[in-house]
Design an enzyme around this catalytic site. Structure first.
Site, PDB file in Angstrom:
ATOM      1  N   GLY A 186      54.497  47.113  32.714  1.00  0.00           N
ATOM      2  CA  GLY A 186      53.069  47.089  32.430  1.00  0.00           C
ATOM      3  C   GLY A 186      52.416  48.455  32.605  1.00  0.00           C
ATOM      4  O   GLY A 186      51.588  48.876  31.790  1.00  0.00           O
ATOM      5  N   ASN A 243      44.006  40.565  37.655  1.00  0.00           N
ATOM      6  CA  ASN A 243      45.080  40.272  38.595  1.00  0.00           C
ATOM      7  C   ASN A 243      44.583  39.895  39.983  1.00  0.00           C
ATOM      8  O   ASN A 243      45.303  39.271  40.744  1.00  0.00           O
ATOM      9  CB  ASN A 243      46.045  41.473  38.699  1.00  0.00           C
ATOM     10  CG  ASN A 243      45.319  42.793  38.844  1.00  0.00           C
ATOM     11  OD1 ASN A 243      44.497  43.163  38.003  1.00  0.00           O
ATOM     12  ND2 ASN A 243      45.609  43.509  39.911  1.00  0.00           N
ATOM     13  N   GLN A 279      48.837  39.850  33.087  1.00  0.00           N
ATOM     14  CA  GLN A 279      48.720  38.601  33.853  1.00  0.00           C
ATOM     15  C   GLN A 279      48.687  37.359  32.955  1.00  0.00           C
ATOM     16  O   GLN A 279      48.822  36.245  33.446  1.00  0.00           O
ATOM     17  CB  GLN A 279      47.457  38.630  34.720  1.00  0.00           C
ATOM     18  CG  GLN A 279      47.543  39.567  35.914  1.00  0.00           C
ATOM     19  CD  GLN A 279      48.520  39.101  36.982  1.00  0.00           C
ATOM     20  OE1 GLN A 279      48.837  37.915  37.099  1.00  0.00           O
ATOM     21  NE2 GLN A 279      49.020  40.035  37.761  1.00  0.00           N
ATOM     22  N   SER A 289      54.435  42.686  30.860  1.00  0.00           N
ATOM     23  CA  SER A 289      55.472  43.086  31.815  1.00  0.00           C
ATOM     24  C   SER A 289      56.388  41.915  32.159  1.00  0.00           C
ATOM     25  O   SER A 289      55.907  40.827  32.493  1.00  0.00           O
ATOM     26  CB  SER A 289      54.797  43.609  33.086  1.00  0.00           C
ATOM     27  OG  SER A 289      55.759  43.862  34.076  1.00  0.00           O
ATOM     28  N   THR A 347      68.132  55.665  26.102  1.00  0.00           N
ATOM     29  CA  THR A 347      69.048  54.550  25.869  1.00  0.00           C
ATOM     30  C   THR A 347      68.437  53.250  26.380  1.00  0.00           C
ATOM     31  O   THR A 347      67.956  53.198  27.507  1.00  0.00           O
ATOM     32  CB  THR A 347      70.395  54.831  26.569  1.00  0.00           C
ATOM     33  OG1 THR A 347      70.892  56.067  26.055  1.00  0.00           O
ATOM     34  CG2 THR A 347      71.393  53.718  26.322  1.00  0.00           C
ATOM     35  N   CYS A 402      48.710  46.684  45.265  1.00  0.00           N
ATOM     36  CA  CYS A 402      48.610  48.147  45.270  1.00  0.00           C
ATOM     37  C   CYS A 402      47.708  48.643  46.388  1.00  0.00           C
ATOM     38  O   CYS A 402      47.839  49.762  46.829  1.00  0.00           O
ATOM     39  CB  CYS A 402      48.051  48.630  43.938  1.00  0.00           C
ATOM     40  SG  CYS A 402      48.783  47.787  42.555  1.00  0.00           S
TER      41      CYS A 402
END
Ligand SMILES: *Cc1c(COP(=O)(O)O)cnc(C)c1O
Length: 417
Positions: A72, A152, A180, A200, A238, A326
Site C-alpha cells: 500500500g 484505517n 482498507q 495491499s 524481478t 504507525c
C-alpha cells in the site's frame, strides 16, 4: 479465556492457509524468473498473467490496468509523486484530506518541499470529507486529488463516487487509497470515477510486502522504479511471483467470502459497540454510525491513557491498537482523532478494535469484560465497590496518572499497586 484474541485486522491479517498452499511451489521448485525464455520462466510468466487476470476480474478492471508493487505504501507513493510530477505544467496544487494514511500524508509533505501547494481538506465529526470545501478548492491548476476510501483508524467510508465525479468534471486525476476496503467491500474500478487506486495484500489475508496500483487505461503514469521492462516498464525489478500468486488467491477468496463475512462482521461489530456503549461509562464511538468498514470499532475513553489500557488488555490476551499502528509508542494524539474533534479528555484514550471473520461472540464477551475491569482500574474506581457503568465521573487523582498503577522497573510492564 485462554486463546489469543486478535482484534487488530486493520494493522494486518493472518494469511489464509489456501494462500500459503498456492504460494509454496513458487517458493521452492518453481523458482523461475518470469523474464526468461525457457520453460521455467514461462511457467512463472503464466502464473503472473493468471494472477493479474484474477485481480482484474475481482476489481472490474483490465489486466493492463493492474501494476504490482511492494504494498500500500509504495502504491500511494507512486500514484501521488508520479501524477503530481507528470501534471506539474498544469499546476502545482494537490488536494487531499486531514485524515489520510501517513503513506499519503508524508508523500504530500515531500511534494510541499518540492514547491507544491497542498490543500488538506477538513472532515466533519464523523470523518466525512467536506464536499463544499472540496468544490471551492478544485481549480484548473490542480495536479491531483487524493482522498482515501476507508479510514484505517475510525473506519469511515468517504463518498468517493461523488468526489470522483467532481474531479472528473474538472479533468483532475483522482487517486484513492483503498487499502482498507479492497477485500472487505466490492470496489468495481470501472464502475467508479476513480483514476488510480492503491491496495495491499496483507490487509486481506494475503502475504506482506505485496500490493497493487490500479491505473485507469486513459491515465498516463510515469515509471516509478527504473530498470528492466517488468510491469510494462513502469516498475522494474524481478517479480515476487510467490507473493503475487498469493495475493491473487487471497483477493479471489475474499470476493467469494465477502457477502457472508461482511454480514457477520457488521453483526458482531454492532453487538460489540452496543455492549460497550451500554456498559462502559465515559466512552465515545468514533467514526460514522453506518458508513463505515464492517469490522471497525473505534472508541475514545475519557480519563484513561490508551497505551496503559492496551497493556492491560494484552494481559487478557486481547490485541488492539491505539489509533493507528504507525503512531504506537508516540504520546501524540492521532491526526485523525484530532481532525474529527474528539474532546481532549477523551482523545488520549482512543483504542481501535478491528474485527475479522475468525472472531467469535465469546471473544467479544471476554473483551467487554476485560474492558470494563481495566477501565475501572485505570480510572481508580474500586472494583466491586463502585460500578463503572454507573455514569462516568473522574475520581480525584485518577485518570492518566492513576496512583493505582506503576511501571515495573524490572520489565517495564504496568503493575497494579
Ligand atoms: C496499511 C495501510 C497502508 C500501507 O500499506 P502497506 O502494504 O502496509 O504498505 C496504506 N493505507 C492504508 C489506509 C492502510 O491501512
Amino acid at each position: 479465556m485462554s486463546e489469543e484474541i486478535y482484534l487488530d485486522h486493520a494493522a494486518t491479517t493472518q494469511m489464509w492457509p489456501e494462500v500459503k498452499a498456492v504460494m509454496e511451489p513458487y517458493l521452492t521448485e518453481k523458482y523461475g524468473n518470469a523474464s526468461t525464455a525457457y520453460d521455467m520462466g514461462k511457467e512463472a510468466k503464466k502464473a503472473l498473467d493468471d494472477a493479474r487476470g484474477t485481480i482484474a476480474d475481482v476489481m472490474d478492471a483490465d489486466p493492463e490496468e493492474i501494476f504490482f508493487t511492494s504494498g500500500g505504501s509504495e502504491s500511494d507513493n507512486w500514484a501521488i509523486k508520479s501524477i503530481a510530477g507528470a501534471n506539474k505544467r498544469r499546476g502545482s496544487r494537490i488536494i487531499t484530506t486531514k485524515i489520510e494514511h501517513h503513506a499519503v500524508l508524508n508523500s504530500c509533505k515531500y511534494l510541499e518541499e518540492l514547491g507544491y501547494e497542498v490543500c488538506y481538506l477538513d472532515v466533519d465529526e464523523n470523518g466525512i470529507v467536506d464536499l463544499e470545501q472540496l468544490k471551492e478548492a478544485v481549480s484548473g491548476q490542480t495536479a491531483l486529488l487524493t482522498v482515501m476510501y476507508g479510514n484505517n483508524e475510525i473506519g469511515t467510508l468517504e463518498p468517493i463516487a461523488e468526489i470522483g465525479m467532481l474531479a472528473r468534471q474538472k479533468g483532475i486525476p483522482f487517486h484513492t487509497d483503498a487499502v482498507q476496503v479492497v477485500g472487505q467491500l466490492p470496489v468495481p474500478a470501472h464502475r467508479l470515477p476513480i483514476d488510480l487506486l492503491s491496495a495491499s495484500g496483507h490487509k486481506f489475508h494475503g502475504p506482506k510486502g505485496i500490493g497493487f496500483l490500479y491505473v485507469r487505461d486513459e491515465v498516463r503514469i510515469p515509471a516509478f522504479i527504473h530498470g528492466g521492462g517488468q510491469e510494462a516498464g513502469k516498475r522494474a525489478g524481478t517479480e515476487n511471483v510467490a507473493s503475487i500468486v498469493g495475493m491473487a488467491e487471497a483477493l479471489k477468496l475474499s470476493a467469494y467470502r465477502m457477502r457472508r463475512n461482511c454480514a457477520y462482521l457488521n453483526r458482531l461489530r454492532n453487538y460489540f459497540v452496543q455492549r460497550v456503549m451500554r456498559e462502559c461509562s465515559g466512552v465515545r464511538y468514533n467514526g460514522h454510525p453506518h458508513l463505515r468498514l464492517p469490522g471497525n470499532a473505534s472508541f475514545s475513553f475519557a480519563g484513561v491513557d490508551a497505551t496503559a489500557l492496551l497493556v492491560l488488555l494484552e494481559e487478557d490476551r486481547i490485541r488492539a491498537s491505539a489509533g493507528s499502528a504507525c503512531s504506537t509508542g508516540e504520546a501524540r494524539i492521532s491526526h485523525v482523532i484530532e481532525a474529527i474533534g474528539v474532546p481532549e479528555e477523551y482523545a488520549a484514550g482512543t483504542v481501535r478494535f478491528t474485527l475479522g471473520a475468525e472472531n467469535t461472540r465469546q471473544q467479544i464477551d471476554w473483551t467487554v469484560r476485560s474492558l470494563k475491569k481495566n477501565l475501572a482500574l485505570l480510572r481508580g474506581e474500586m472494583i466491586g465497590q463502585e460500578s463503572p457503568a454507573a455514569g462516568y465521573r473522574m475520581p480525584d487523582g485518577a485518570g492518566t496518572d492513576s496512583r493505582r498503577l506503576s511501571t515495573d522497573p524490572r520489565n517495564g510492564r504496568l503493575r497494579i499497586l
